[in-house]
Write a protein that holds these residues in place. Structure first.
Motif, PDB file in Angstrom:
ATOM      1  N   ILE A  55      47.404  57.452  48.484  1.00  0.00           N
ATOM      2  CA  ILE A  55      46.371  56.518  48.038  1.00  0.00           C
ATOM      3  C   ILE A  55      45.941  55.617  49.194  1.00  0.00           C
ATOM      4  CG2 ILE A  55      45.798  54.737  46.325  1.00  0.00           C
ATOM      5  CD1 ILE A  55      46.670  57.566  45.185  1.00  0.00           C
ATOM      6  N   VAL A  56      44.633  55.481  49.379  1.00  0.00           N
ATOM      7  CA  VAL A  56      44.136  54.541  50.382  1.00  0.00           C
ATOM      8  C   VAL A  56      43.197  53.559  49.666  1.00  0.00           C
ATOM      9  CG1 VAL A  56      42.349  56.199  51.150  1.00  0.00           C
ATOM     10  CG2 VAL A  56      42.903  54.244  52.572  1.00  0.00           C
ATOM     11  N   ARG A  57      43.582  52.277  49.734  1.00  0.00           N
ATOM     12  CA  ARG A  57      42.791  51.279  48.999  1.00  0.00           C
ATOM     13  C   ARG A  57      41.521  50.917  49.750  1.00  0.00           C
ATOM     14  NH1 ARG A  57      45.129  48.170  44.631  1.00  0.00           N
ATOM     15  NH2 ARG A  57      44.073  46.257  45.165  1.00  0.00           N
ATOM     16  N   THR A  58      40.429  50.844  49.039  1.00  0.00           N
ATOM     17  CA  THR A  58      39.160  50.419  49.631  1.00  0.00           C
ATOM     18  C   THR A  58      38.949  48.948  49.282  1.00  0.00           C
ATOM     19  OG1 THR A  58      37.921  50.997  47.661  1.00  0.00           O
ATOM     20  CG2 THR A  58      38.189  52.716  49.331  1.00  0.00           C
ATOM     21  N   ILE A  59      37.916  48.339  49.886  1.00  0.00           N
ATOM     22  CA  ILE A  59      37.723  46.908  49.642  1.00  0.00           C
ATOM     23  C   ILE A  59      36.373  46.615  48.985  1.00  0.00           C
ATOM     24  CG2 ILE A  59      39.307  46.093  51.444  1.00  0.00           C
ATOM     25  CD1 ILE A  59      36.819  45.689  53.250  1.00  0.00           C
ATOM     26  N   LYS A  60      36.395  45.520  48.235  1.00  0.00           N
ATOM     27  CA  LYS A  60      35.207  45.065  47.508  1.00  0.00           C
ATOM     28  C   LYS A  60      34.033  44.839  48.473  1.00  0.00           C
ATOM     29  CE  LYS A  60      34.303  41.432  44.118  1.00  0.00           C
ATOM     30  NZ  LYS A  60      34.910  40.279  43.433  1.00  0.00           N
ATOM     31  N   GLU A  61      34.347  44.269  49.661  1.00  0.00           N
ATOM     32  CA  GLU A  61      33.302  43.942  50.637  1.00  0.00           C
ATOM     33  C   GLU A  61      32.542  45.198  51.082  1.00  0.00           C
ATOM     34  OE1 GLU A  61      36.491  42.877  50.700  1.00  0.00           O
ATOM     35  OE2 GLU A  61      35.978  40.853  50.011  1.00  0.00           O
ATOM     36  N   ASN A  62      33.153  46.356  50.936  1.00  0.00           N
ATOM     37  CA  ASN A  62      32.450  47.599  51.284  1.00  0.00           C
ATOM     38  C   ASN A  62      32.105  48.380  50.007  1.00  0.00           C
ATOM     39  OD1 ASN A  62      31.346  49.326  53.261  1.00  0.00           O
ATOM     40  ND2 ASN A  62      33.098  50.704  53.095  1.00  0.00           N
ATOM     41  N   SER A  63      31.919  47.649  48.928  1.00  0.00           N
ATOM     42  CA  SER A  63      31.601  48.234  47.617  1.00  0.00           C
ATOM     43  C   SER A  63      32.578  49.337  47.215  1.00  0.00           C
ATOM     44  CB  SER A  63      30.172  48.785  47.590  1.00  0.00           C
ATOM     45  OG  SER A  63      29.266  47.794  47.949  1.00  0.00           O
ATOM     46  N   GLU A  83      27.210  38.024  35.599  1.00  0.00           N
ATOM     47  CA  GLU A  83      26.880  36.919  36.521  1.00  0.00           C
ATOM     48  C   GLU A  83      26.959  35.565  35.833  1.00  0.00           C
ATOM     49  OE1 GLU A  83      23.110  37.276  38.600  1.00  0.00           O
ATOM     50  OE2 GLU A  83      23.853  39.154  39.458  1.00  0.00           O
ATOM     51  N   ASP A  84      26.602  35.537  34.531  1.00  0.00           N
ATOM     52  CA  ASP A  84      26.562  34.270  33.803  1.00  0.00           C
ATOM     53  C   ASP A  84      27.912  33.854  33.223  1.00  0.00           C
ATOM     54  OD1 ASP A  84      23.950  34.036  34.398  1.00  0.00           O
ATOM     55  OD2 ASP A  84      23.202  34.788  32.470  1.00  0.00           O
ATOM     56  N   ILE A  85      28.889  34.722  33.262  1.00  0.00           N
ATOM     57  CA  ILE A  85      30.188  34.379  32.663  1.00  0.00           C
ATOM     58  C   ILE A  85      31.115  33.869  33.772  1.00  0.00           C
ATOM     59  CG2 ILE A  85      32.206  35.251  31.393  1.00  0.00           C
ATOM     60  CD1 ILE A  85      30.338  37.306  30.070  1.00  0.00           C
ATOM     61  N   LYS A  86      31.761  32.754  33.505  1.00  0.00           N
ATOM     62  CA  LYS A  86      32.584  32.157  34.568  1.00  0.00           C
ATOM     63  C   LYS A  86      33.823  33.004  34.869  1.00  0.00           C
ATOM     64  CE  LYS A  86      35.014  29.099  31.388  1.00  0.00           C
ATOM     65  NZ  LYS A  86      35.237  27.767  30.898  1.00  0.00           N
ATOM     66  N   TYR A  87      34.268  32.944  36.094  1.00  0.00           N
ATOM     67  CA  TYR A  87      35.508  33.565  36.608  1.00  0.00           C
ATOM     68  C   TYR A  87      35.503  35.092  36.741  1.00  0.00           C
ATOM     69  CZ  TYR A  87      37.309  28.910  35.543  1.00  0.00           C
ATOM     70  OH  TYR A  87      37.491  27.570  35.474  1.00  0.00           O
ATOM     71  N   ILE A  88      34.456  35.778  36.272  1.00  0.00           N
ATOM     72  CA  ILE A  88      34.468  37.238  36.480  1.00  0.00           C
ATOM     73  C   ILE A  88      33.304  37.619  37.391  1.00  0.00           C
ATOM     74  CG2 ILE A  88      35.624  37.770  34.291  1.00  0.00           C
ATOM     75  CD1 ILE A  88      32.915  38.681  33.172  1.00  0.00           C
ATOM     76  N   SER A  89      33.440  38.753  38.067  1.00  0.00           N
ATOM     77  CA  SER A  89      32.365  39.206  38.958  1.00  0.00           C
ATOM     78  C   SER A  89      32.445  40.715  39.129  1.00  0.00           C
ATOM     79  CB  SER A  89      32.487  38.532  40.327  1.00  0.00           C
ATOM     80  OG  SER A  89      33.709  38.914  40.927  1.00  0.00           O
ATOM     81  N   ALA A  90      31.354  41.290  39.609  1.00  0.00           N
ATOM     82  CA  ALA A  90      31.344  42.743  39.840  1.00  0.00           C
ATOM     83  C   ALA A  90      30.358  43.068  40.947  1.00  0.00           C
ATOM     84  CB  ALA A  90      30.948  43.474  38.559  1.00  0.00           C
ATOM     85  N   VAL A  91      30.672  44.104  41.713  1.00  0.00           N
ATOM     86  CA  VAL A  91      29.694  44.640  42.663  1.00  0.00           C
ATOM     87  C   VAL A  91      28.746  45.480  41.814  1.00  0.00           C
ATOM     88  CG1 VAL A  91      29.366  46.169  44.646  1.00  0.00           C
ATOM     89  CG2 VAL A  91      31.469  44.812  44.451  1.00  0.00           C
TER      90      VAL A  91
END
Ligand code: PLP
Length: 396
Positions: free
Chosen positions: A139-147, A307-315
């Motif tokens: 397994i190789v983990r990818t990062i959020k910053e690179n979607s 986007e409108d709900i606090k504390y959660i986020s998504a690419v």
């Protein structure tokens, strides 16, 4: 007596108990809403169903060639040729769903101890299939910053002498990420330089919602074409999950091996489903356009709500029908006497409190993310997002 060691290391899904609980609640008459769908909510288009009925009534109910009917293999090869991928029908093997295609692929290429690199987050079935055939998932983990898209450097870091293949899934389940040509070129260079294989799972290839075009890594030159095995299928694109039709496009020698394996396991894919698949590929594609339009509207809506709900986020995803939602800021809290340590705890508490089912991504290698599927009606999405919002407002 000891059972098969390969079978015993298969991990049961962590979401099973959650699904069982949700089903029990539904059976008790509770109004449970679910974001867990892994299949389109649309009916299978009628011209596809008609082809299945015709096949049945005309007696097309016997064995077919092991790798699938000639007409269907040719139709799939034609489809690839239109996209610039020069496969002929002998390189196409039709199987009983995308999962079966992937199982056949790994049976054909893996020897005991061979390593297969899986970028994470991944579709939870990949490591399990690789283990079943005696391989070792790396397994190789990818990062959020690179979607969540894997880079050449990340692949180089886990490569060993035992690496046999790498899996690429674009559009991705669970992130919806779609690789660009540049990104795939880098991966292709890595694969060619190491002389390994790439398994390209393209089952969501027709479900992309922006201007981006799906690019198959196989299309990026002769050298990578020779080292690519494409796994795809009709389950998602044509809302045909129950028909169980998947297919593989592979170099000739591998295609032959897969055909041999299949001839001794399932004999052939279902004859009636193959006629339906032919109608899906050769018939009008308006049904796909319509489904995509609905998915695209739902995606925009669900992303606005997140986007409108606090504390959660998504690419923002670009394809498939899932949103991979970061809930890390919601962990560590105690809710009704239970500490919320990971996504499974969060999903459980959400179900208990709001009767709303989401998929915890522990089995996708990210235990601080949940997956929301928008392969459910807009009305269900609206209500479900209301429930998630009210849960977070209530406890955080
Ligand atoms: N590949 C991916 C990434 C998937 O998400 C799925 C289904 O969920 C499949 C393959 C297999 O699809 P099926 O076996 O239903 O054709």
């Amino acid at each position: 007596m000891e059972h098969s060691r390969k079978a015993m290391i298969i991990k049961p899904s962590a979401t099973l108990s959650l699904t069982a609980k949700a089903n029990q609640m539904k059976a008790e008459g509770i109004d449970v809403l679910g974001f867990s769908a892994g299949e389109p909510d649309f009916d299978t288009p009628s011209h596809i169903k008609d082809a299945a009925v015709d096949a049945l009534l005309s007696g097309f109910t016997k064995y077919t060639p092991a790798a699938g009917t000639l007409e269907l293999r040719k139709a799939i090869a034609d489809d690839y040729r239109e996209k610039g991928l020069k496969y002929d029908y002998e390189q196409i093997i039709v199987s009983n769903g995308g999962k079966h295609s992937l199982t056949n692929i790994f049976l054909a290429i893996i020897n005991d101890g061979d390593e297969v690199i899986i970028p994470s987050p991944y579709w939870l079935t990949y490591p399990e299939i690789i283990k079943i055939v005696g391989g070792v998932p790396v397994i190789v983990r990818t990062i959020k910053e690179n979607s969540f898209k894997v880079t050449r450097a990340e692949l180089e870091a886990v490569y060993t002498e035992k690496t046999k293949a790498v899996i690429i899934n674009s559009p991705s389940n669970p992130t919806g990420a779609v690789y660009s040509e540049e990104e795939l070129k880098d991966i292709a260079e890595f694969v060619v330089s190491k002389n390994i294989l790439v398994i390209s799972d393209e089952i969501y290839e027709k479900l992309i919602y922006n201007d981006k075009k799906h690019i198959s890594i196989a299309s990026l030159g002769e050298e990578i074409f020779k080292r690519t095995i494409i796994s795809s299928g009709l389950s998602k694109t044509y809302s045909m999950t129950g028909f169980r039709i998947g297919y593989t496009a592979a170099p000739r020698d591998i295609a032959k091996l897969i055909s041999n394996i299949q001839s001794h396991s399932t004999s052939n894919p279902n004859s009636i489903a193959q006629k339906a698949a032919f109608a899906a590929i050769k018939g009008s594609q308006d049904c796909v356009v319509e489904m995509k339009k609905a998915f695209s509207e739902r995606l925009d809506y669900i992303c606005r709500r997140i986007e409108d709900i606090k504390y959660i986020s998504a690419v923002k995803p670009e394809g498939a029908f899932y949103v991979f939602v970061d809930i890390s800021k919601l962990l560590g809290k105690e809710i009704n006497g239970k500490k919320i340590i990971d996504a499974v705890d969060f999903s459980d508490a959400l179900l208990d409190s709001e009767n709303c089912v989401v998929v915890p991504c522990n089995d996708f290698d990210f235990d601080d993310y949940i997956r929301l599927s928008y392969a459910i009606s807009m009305e269900a999405i609206e209500k479900g997002m209301d429930r998630i919002e009210s849960f977070i407002n209530k406890y955080y």
